[in-house]
Scaffold this motif. Structure first.
Motif, PDB file in Angstrom:
ATOM      1  N   LEU A 115       0.838  -1.192   0.000  1.00  0.00           N
ATOM      2  CA  LEU A 115       0.000   0.000   0.000  1.00  0.00           C
ATOM      3  C   LEU A 115       0.881   1.253   0.000  1.00  0.00           C
ATOM      4  O   LEU A 115       0.616   2.225  -0.715  1.00  0.00           O
ATOM      5  CB  LEU A 115      -0.909  -0.006   1.238  1.00  0.00           C
ATOM      6  N   ASN A 138       0.815  -2.100   4.293  1.00  0.00           N
ATOM      7  CA  ASN A 138      -0.015  -3.094   3.606  1.00  0.00           C
ATOM      8  C   ASN A 138      -1.439  -3.058   4.144  1.00  0.00           C
ATOM      9  O   ASN A 138      -1.674  -2.746   5.319  1.00  0.00           O
ATOM     10  CB  ASN A 138       0.565  -4.500   3.808  1.00  0.00           C
ATOM     11  N   TRP A 139      -2.368  -3.373   3.266  1.00  0.00           N
ATOM     12  CA  TRP A 139      -3.750  -3.497   3.704  1.00  0.00           C
ATOM     13  C   TRP A 139      -3.865  -4.633   4.715  1.00  0.00           C
ATOM     14  O   TRP A 139      -3.164  -5.639   4.617  1.00  0.00           O
ATOM     15  CB  TRP A 139      -4.675  -3.777   2.523  1.00  0.00           C
ATOM     16  N   PHE A 144      -4.836  -0.950   7.821  1.00  0.00           N
ATOM     17  CA  PHE A 144      -3.541  -1.191   7.191  1.00  0.00           C
ATOM     18  C   PHE A 144      -2.481  -1.346   8.280  1.00  0.00           C
ATOM     19  O   PHE A 144      -2.701  -1.011   9.445  1.00  0.00           O
ATOM     20  CB  PHE A 144      -3.166  -0.046   6.242  1.00  0.00           C
TER      21      PHE A 144
END
Length: 255
Positions: A115, A138-139, A144
């Motif tokens: 992300l 990152n998700w 996140f």
């Protein structure tokens, strides 16, 4: 009275330097002295950033330990040997970084592009223009995660990155990260924090205290520092305590 917003940018590396040593912060960002040469820590940290960035830029199915080793070899060869105490020191640091970085990257099973990947963001926090770099994000199921790779970090540094990430995410994105983690590569430590909404006010209080400290050079000498002066590029001629107490000297960074 509403506080006037400063035109200066307060970046995460400013705060990191201040916590390492307020005197170094004063010399670099208040007076504006230039560094003549990187230290081995700066050189290694820059290489780590490049390795992690290139690793997560690979397609998910190409992110292997072999790929990580190639990147380590590629970027480590660019670090000058003379920055280290001797060859033994050079190879000791190389061994630690290689071992712990391979462990950290090998545990990550991310089947998509990150992300965030060393993306720089800016927003206004408590009337201050703040800039922060999200290294790897990152998700997750709820929102996140954010990960940061450092050579080392004491409790104060972990607290800085955690609270700054919380405060920035809440302000800029309107949501909190599900997890903030700091990986330290000289000792292989792994710090994790799972923010809750109540942590936003704690982060805000922390930021305001830090901001007020930065604004007052006369009080810098009362702040504890773990920085070894013998490794500081500004050690020669550093007479900060006297400089900061002279009335004509520069005011704090944010003024």
């Amino acid at each position: 009275m509403r506080e006037k917003q400063t035109g200066k940018m307060l970046a995460d590396y400013h705060l990191e330097t201040f916590l390492q040593c307020p005197y170094k912060f004063y010399h670099r960002f208040v007076i504006g002295k230039k560094l003549s040469e990187y230290s081995w820590r700066q050189a290694v940290q820059n290489s780590v950033n490049l390795i992690v960035h290139q690793f997560y830029s690979l397609p998910p199915n190409a992110r292997s330990k072999v790929a990580a080793l190639r990147l380590i070899h590629q970027y480590w060869d660019q670090i000058p040997l003379h920055l280290f105490q001797d060859k033994a020191h050079y190879y000791t640091i190389l061994a630690k970084i290689t071992d712990h970085l391979l462990q950290a990257l090998g545990k990550r099973e991310i089947d998509s592009s990150p992300l965030f990947l060393y993306d720089q963001f800016q927003t206004s926090i408590e009337e201050i223009n703040v800039s922060i770099k999200f290294e790897v994000g990152n998700w997750s199921d709820r929102s996140f995660t954010v990960s940061k790779y450092l050579l080392d970090a004491d409790d104060s540094m972990v607290k800085l990155y955690t609270y700054l990430t919380i405060l920035f995410s809440n302000r800029a994105f309107g949501m909190l990260p599900e997890k903030v983690e700091v990986i330290t590569l000289l000792d292989g430590s792994h710090f994790e924090f799972y923010p809750e909404q109540s942590d936003v006010q704690l982060a805000r209080n922390y930021f305001n205290e830090l901001k007020d400290s930065i604004r007052t050079p006369q009080k810098y000498n009362t702040i504890g520092s773990s920085q070894d002066c013998r490794q500081c590029a500004f050690e020669d001629g550093c007479n900060f305590k006297n400089e900061a107490r002279v009335e004509e000297k520069k005011s704090g960074y944010l003024h």
